[in-house]
Structure formats: C-alpha cells, structure tokens
Motif scaffolding. Structure first.
Motif, PDB file in Angstrom:
ATOM      1  N   UNK A 122     -24.197   4.700 -45.329  1.00 48.85           N
ATOM      2  CA  UNK A 122     -25.296   4.436 -46.272  1.00 48.85           C
ATOM      3  C   UNK A 122     -26.181   5.670 -46.437  1.00 48.85           C
ATOM      4  N   UNK A 123     -26.368   6.077 -47.671  1.00 48.34           N
ATOM      5  CA  UNK A 123     -27.093   7.319 -47.951  1.00 48.34           C
ATOM      6  C   UNK A 123     -28.595   7.085 -48.005  1.00 48.34           C
ATOM      7  N   UNK A 124     -29.340   8.169 -47.847  1.00 49.90           N
ATOM      8  CA  UNK A 124     -30.795   8.112 -47.980  1.00 49.90           C
ATOM      9  C   UNK A 124     -31.222   8.112 -49.444  1.00 49.90           C
ATOM     10  N   UNK A 125     -30.362   8.616 -50.302  1.00 50.59           N
ATOM     11  CA  UNK A 125     -30.589   8.611 -51.750  1.00 50.59           C
ATOM     12  C   UNK A 125     -29.229   8.722 -52.409  1.00 50.59           C
ATOM     13  N   UNK A 126     -29.035   8.006 -53.502  1.00 50.97           N
ATOM     14  CA  UNK A 126     -27.782   8.120 -54.251  1.00 50.97           C
ATOM     15  C   UNK A 126     -28.081   8.245 -55.730  1.00 50.97           C
ATOM     16  N   UNK A 127     -27.283   9.054 -56.400  1.00 49.44           N
ATOM     17  CA  UNK A 127     -27.378   9.245 -57.844  1.00 49.44           C
ATOM     18  C   UNK A 127     -25.966   9.142 -58.399  1.00 49.44           C
ATOM     19  N   UNK A 164     -23.688  11.538 -56.325  1.00 50.46           N
ATOM     20  CA  UNK A 164     -24.283  12.326 -55.248  1.00 50.46           C
ATOM     21  C   UNK A 164     -24.796  11.368 -54.182  1.00 50.46           C
ATOM     22  N   UNK A 165     -24.378  11.570 -52.954  1.00 48.21           N
ATOM     23  CA  UNK A 165     -24.862  10.793 -51.818  1.00 48.21           C
ATOM     24  C   UNK A 165     -25.584  11.750 -50.875  1.00 48.21           C
ATOM     25  N   UNK A 166     -26.890  11.553 -50.699  1.00 48.93           N
ATOM     26  CA  UNK A 166     -27.722  12.468 -49.919  1.00 48.93           C
ATOM     27  C   UNK A 166     -27.906  11.937 -48.492  1.00 48.93           C
ATOM     28  N   UNK A 167     -27.860  12.858 -47.523  1.00 46.96           N
ATOM     29  CA  UNK A 167     -28.007  12.495 -46.118  1.00 46.96           C
ATOM     30  C   UNK A 167     -28.952  13.479 -45.428  1.00 46.96           C
ATOM     31  N   UNK A 168     -30.057  12.953 -44.905  1.00 46.80           N
ATOM     32  CA  UNK A 168     -31.031  13.812 -44.232  1.00 46.80           C
ATOM     33  C   UNK A 168     -30.439  14.463 -42.983  1.00 46.80           C
ATOM     34  N   UNK A 169     -29.585  13.734 -42.252  1.00 48.10           N
ATOM     35  CA  UNK A 169     -29.041  14.291 -41.025  1.00 48.10           C
ATOM     36  C   UNK A 169     -28.117  15.479 -41.297  1.00 48.10           C
ATOM     37  N   UNK A 205     -37.502  13.380 -53.492  1.00 47.08           N
ATOM     38  CA  UNK A 205     -36.664  13.538 -52.306  1.00 47.08           C
ATOM     39  C   UNK A 205     -36.393  15.026 -52.084  1.00 47.08           C
ATOM     40  N   UNK A 206     -36.642  15.500 -50.849  1.00 50.17           N
ATOM     41  CA  UNK A 206     -36.394  16.887 -50.488  1.00 50.17           C
ATOM     42  C   UNK A 206     -35.090  16.928 -49.697  1.00 50.17           C
ATOM     43  N   UNK A 207     -34.097  17.652 -50.211  1.00 48.65           N
ATOM     44  CA  UNK A 207     -32.749  17.610 -49.657  1.00 48.65           C
ATOM     45  C   UNK A 207     -32.701  18.145 -48.235  1.00 48.65           C
ATOM     46  N   UNK A 208     -33.404  19.236 -47.966  1.00 45.38           N
ATOM     47  CA  UNK A 208     -33.396  19.830 -46.632  1.00 45.38           C
ATOM     48  C   UNK A 208     -34.755  20.468 -46.359  1.00 45.38           C
ATOM     49  N   UNK A 246     -28.834  17.438 -43.998  1.00 44.94           N
ATOM     50  CA  UNK A 246     -29.632  18.363 -44.799  1.00 44.94           C
ATOM     51  C   UNK A 246     -28.944  18.699 -46.101  1.00 44.94           C
ATOM     52  N   UNK A 247     -28.179  17.741 -46.623  1.00 46.67           N
ATOM     53  CA  UNK A 247     -27.414  18.002 -47.839  1.00 46.67           C
ATOM     54  C   UNK A 247     -26.883  16.733 -48.454  1.00 46.67           C
ATOM     55  N   UNK A 248     -25.680  16.813 -49.047  1.00 48.77           N
ATOM     56  CA  UNK A 248     -25.148  15.677 -49.782  1.00 48.77           C
ATOM     57  C   UNK A 248     -23.646  15.838 -49.998  1.00 48.77           C
ATOM     58  N   UNK A 249     -23.025  14.723 -50.365  1.00 53.10           N
ATOM     59  CA  UNK A 249     -21.619  14.722 -50.754  1.00 53.10           C
ATOM     60  C   UNK A 249     -21.571  14.504 -52.264  1.00 53.10           C
ATOM     61  N   UNK A 250     -20.830  15.346 -52.964  1.00 58.24           N
ATOM     62  CA  UNK A 250     -20.725  15.255 -54.420  1.00 58.24           C
ATOM     63  C   UNK A 250     -19.305  14.862 -54.806  1.00 58.24           C
TER      64      UNK A 250
END
Length: 244
Positions: free
Chosen positions: A184-189, A196-201, A2-5, A203-207
């Motif tokens: 709903x995230x595009x990727x979660x860890x 970490x919840x990643x969101x393409x829109x 997954x590419x964050x941005x 270009x980053x994430x919420x930690x």
C-alpha cells in the motif's frame, strides 16, 4: 503537497544570496519555496530552479521567437531575463527586472507569453498554487491529480525494468493493481498513461508506464537500499526483467 524525499536544503551561502534578492521581481512565494524545499520537480512537470541570469543570454541571438508591438519583451531583453524554472519539455519560465509578471518562453511556439497573477501573500506554500495557475494559463486546463514535489537530492538512484508480454500473464495496469495491494502506497496517481505509487520508506516511487505498455521504473534514495531490494525482488517475481 506530498514531498517525495527529504529535501536537499540550500547552503548557508546560497540562502544568504536569496535573502538579498529583490523579492518583488519574483512570483509570490518562489524564494521562500526554494529555501524550504530546495530545487526539484513539481508534479512531474516544472523544474523549480535557482535564479539564473545567464542561461537565456545566447537566446537573444537565435531568433527563436517572433517580436512585435504586442510582445511582452524585445528580442534584446531576452538576454536580461532571469530564468526561474524549466519544464520537462524545455520551456522556460522567467522574469525580467523591468517587466511586471512572468514570462513564458515556449520551446515549440513562436511567441513569448506574458503570465499575469493575482496579488498574493508571499508564502512558500502558495508558490504551488502559482505553478498550478501557470499551468492553467499555458495549457488551458487544470491538473487533476494529486500534488507532489520531487526534490533534487543528488542521491537518487533508479532501476528500469520491462514486463514482457506473456500469454495469460499480467498486463501493466494489472501489475500496478497487484503492487498497490501488496505494498500500500503513501500516495498514488493513475492516469490513462501512467501509474505512480509513492513510498516514503524508499524516498521515491514506482512508475508503471502504461503509454509504453511494458516499462516499469523504480526511483529510490541510496540510503533506502533495503526497501528497494524488497520491491525489486517482488517485481522480478511477477515476471519483470531488468533492462541493462
């Protein structure tokens, strides 16, 4: 992976310099990885950087590491090493033009470690596997979470908030779960220490920093202000406070 941005690609001049590099000196896929994804941070752990012939030169005089007949390089050879990465903890990953394999120069240990890799085809996608193998050899375990890469765009912004403890209020893990349901995230860890919840829109994430119990951080690209504003307003509505 997954590419964050959107990656910040290398300049034409730097690409030409890399094309002239002696690929055999570097680990498989390293140069092509840089050309495709640019500099950045892999899995929140390793900073993948352009070759640097100067950063380790002063360390040849510091006496930081022990050297004997089993050392992969001499103390004087440290100055000749080419750094290709650093960890977030300050360890160096390097190569030496006259030494096969990779060199691990740890910040908190006294011996330089040689890292050997199996022969691999030179493909940019395989450099991620090389980094995972380095992690296994250095730390004696594998990373089980999803694979992601955070390019250094130069346009990343961030906001830090805290979720103060309130009677009958949400805990940080509960807030993370509610956030995932609402957005709903595009990727979660998620680990015992962080979510970490990643969101393409964005270009980053919420930690959600479980280790600190109260910290929430939002990382976003500057051109994603609208998506960021929606997330910020939602977090504030759930009891978070900005950290000035």
């Amino acid at each position: 992976m997954y590419i964050v941005s959107e990656p910040r690609l290398l300049s034409d001049g730097r690409n030409q310099e890399i094309a002239r590099e002696e690929a055999a000196v570097y680990p498989p896929g390293y140069l092509r990885f840089l050309q495709r994804f640019g500099e950045g941070t892999y899995r929140g752990w390793m900073n993948v950087q352009l070759p640097d012939t100067e950063v380790l030169q002063p360390f040849a005089e510091y006496g930081l590491w022990e050297h004997d007949e089993d050392s992969p390089i001499t103390e004087q050879q440290i100055a000749e090493c080419i750094t290709i990465g650093t960890t977030v903890d300050g360890d160096f990953l390097a190569v030496h033009p006259k030494t096969s394999g990779l060199l691990w120069l740890p910040r908190h240990e006294e011996r330089i470690k040689a890292i050997s890799l199996q022969a691999r085809e030179d493909d940019e996608d395989l450099y991620a596997e090389v980094l995972d193998e380095i992690y296994r050899q250095v730390y004696g375990r594998s990373q089980e979470e999803a694979v992601y890469y955070e390019p250094w765009t130069g346009t990343r912004s961030h906001l830090f908030l805290r979720l103060p403890p309130v009677q009958d209020g949400l805990s940080l893990p509960e807030l993370a779960g509610v956030c995932q349901a609402a957005f709903p995230s595009d990727l979660s860890i998620e680990t015992p220490y962080v979510c970490l919840l990643f969101y393409r829109e964005m270009g980053g994430y919420v930690r959600f920093n479980y280790a600190y119990q109260q910290e929430v951080a939002v990382f976003y690209e500057q051109d994603a202000e609208q998506a960021f504003a929606v997330m910020e307003a939602w977090l504030l509505s759930k009891g978070c406070e900005r950290i000035s």
